[in-house]
Design a protein around this motif. Sequence first.
Motif, PDB file in Angstrom:
ATOM      1  N   LYS A 197       0.832  -1.206   0.000  1.00 39.28           N
ATOM      2  CA  LYS A 197       0.000   0.000   0.000  1.00 39.28           C
ATOM      3  C   LYS A 197       0.866   1.256   0.000  1.00 39.28           C
ATOM      4  CE  LYS A 197      -3.650   2.244   2.769  1.00 39.28           C
ATOM      5  NZ  LYS A 197      -2.891   3.450   3.175  1.00 39.28           N
ATOM      6  N   ILE A 198       1.866   1.305   0.896  1.00 37.65           N
ATOM      7  CA  ILE A 198       2.722   2.483   0.985  1.00 37.65           C
ATOM      8  C   ILE A 198       3.541   2.662  -0.275  1.00 37.65           C
ATOM      9  CG2 ILE A 198       4.677   3.485   2.234  1.00 37.65           C
ATOM     10  CD1 ILE A 198       3.596   2.164   4.764  1.00 37.65           C
ATOM     11  N   ALA A 199       4.064   1.564  -0.830  1.00 36.42           N
ATOM     12  CA  ALA A 199       4.869   1.647  -2.052  1.00 36.42           C
ATOM     13  C   ALA A 199       4.054   2.219  -3.203  1.00 36.42           C
ATOM     14  CB  ALA A 199       5.418   0.270  -2.408  1.00 36.42           C
ATOM     15  N   ALA A 200       2.788   1.806  -3.309  1.00 36.55           N
ATOM     16  CA  ALA A 200       1.925   2.334  -4.363  1.00 36.55           C
ATOM     17  C   ALA A 200       1.653   3.817  -4.150  1.00 36.55           C
ATOM     18  CB  ALA A 200       0.617   1.550  -4.406  1.00 36.55           C
ATOM     19  N   GLU A 201       1.396   4.217  -2.899  1.00 36.80           N
ATOM     20  CA  GLU A 201       1.119   5.616  -2.596  1.00 36.80           C
ATOM     21  C   GLU A 201       2.336   6.511  -2.845  1.00 36.80           C
ATOM     22  OE1 GLU A 201      -2.155   4.833   0.994  1.00 36.80           O
ATOM     23  OE2 GLU A 201      -0.088   5.407   1.459  1.00 36.80           O
ATOM     24  N   GLN A 202       3.540   5.962  -2.636  1.00 34.81           N
ATOM     25  CA  GLN A 202       4.767   6.739  -2.802  1.00 34.81           C
ATOM     26  C   GLN A 202       5.355   6.637  -4.200  1.00 34.81           C
ATOM     27  OE1 GLN A 202       6.009   8.797  -0.402  1.00 34.81           O
ATOM     28  NE2 GLN A 202       4.171   8.266   0.752  1.00 34.81           N
ATOM     29  N   GLY A 203       4.670   5.956  -5.110  1.00 36.68           N
ATOM     30  CA  GLY A 203       5.132   5.856  -6.488  1.00 36.68           C
ATOM     31  C   GLY A 203       6.355   4.970  -6.678  1.00 36.68           C
TER      32      GLY A 203
END
Length: 260
Positions: A131-137
Amino acid sequence: MVVLVVATTKDPASIGPAAAFLAMPGWSPGPPIAEGMESFTNGNVRLLKHEHSIIEEDNLDQRWQEATGEPVSEVIFLSKHTAVSNRPALTVHPIGVPHLRDDETPPHGGTPGWAAIPNPRIGPLLRLMQKIAAEQGLVPEFEITLEATHHYKHAHHVLRKGLGLEDGNAVGSWQGNSEKVLLGIGGGHYAPRHMDIVNKDGVWVGHLLSGYSLPMETPSQINGKTSGEVAGMWKHSIKVSYEATKAAFPGGEVIAHLDH
């Protein structure tokens, strides 16, 4: 009971996340458990820093309890991850080398023939990292994945829940959608097909045994015909990994997912 997070100053991918932890509010200095070690406390979390390789220090949970009187419920190791592909990755994995015989020396630490009780946070941590990786690009440049069960000398006698959290670019709780626990058998080190089950069904994550953790020996042949069972450590590897997975999730239904 406290959670022990272990970092090493020799590894930028270990000390970087440790520095991010310490930048959060609420930390205070804690007691050292040996020369050259620092510790910090925040609630029920203890961050321990040492100066050696991540696989050189053993029995840190027991040593912490002996020094402080605080029992350790789980141990999380922060370390770098290196892949032949050189693709940046953030990974998480259970700990153990259940496929090795007693007379074999683990190349990266651990006790031959042994598997730690897998940490119940592995699944939730993986999904949180995704989730965080997707949000941070960071996706798709970074791969966010499970790794097969492997290494860590620290866990020589860690009977509590342990996991490795690895950073491939030199930088909860029991939440799940079912009571099923994945025991991955076969496939490669990065378990892509096991990942499909974890992402699709939201199952808990137990041990993941890649093909190299299932060593088989060709049975003998008599008059050109195979005789006897397939020997090797594969059966022992599955047995101890199943038992450790079952112990981590009492009441859970262990589902074996086979790849190749």
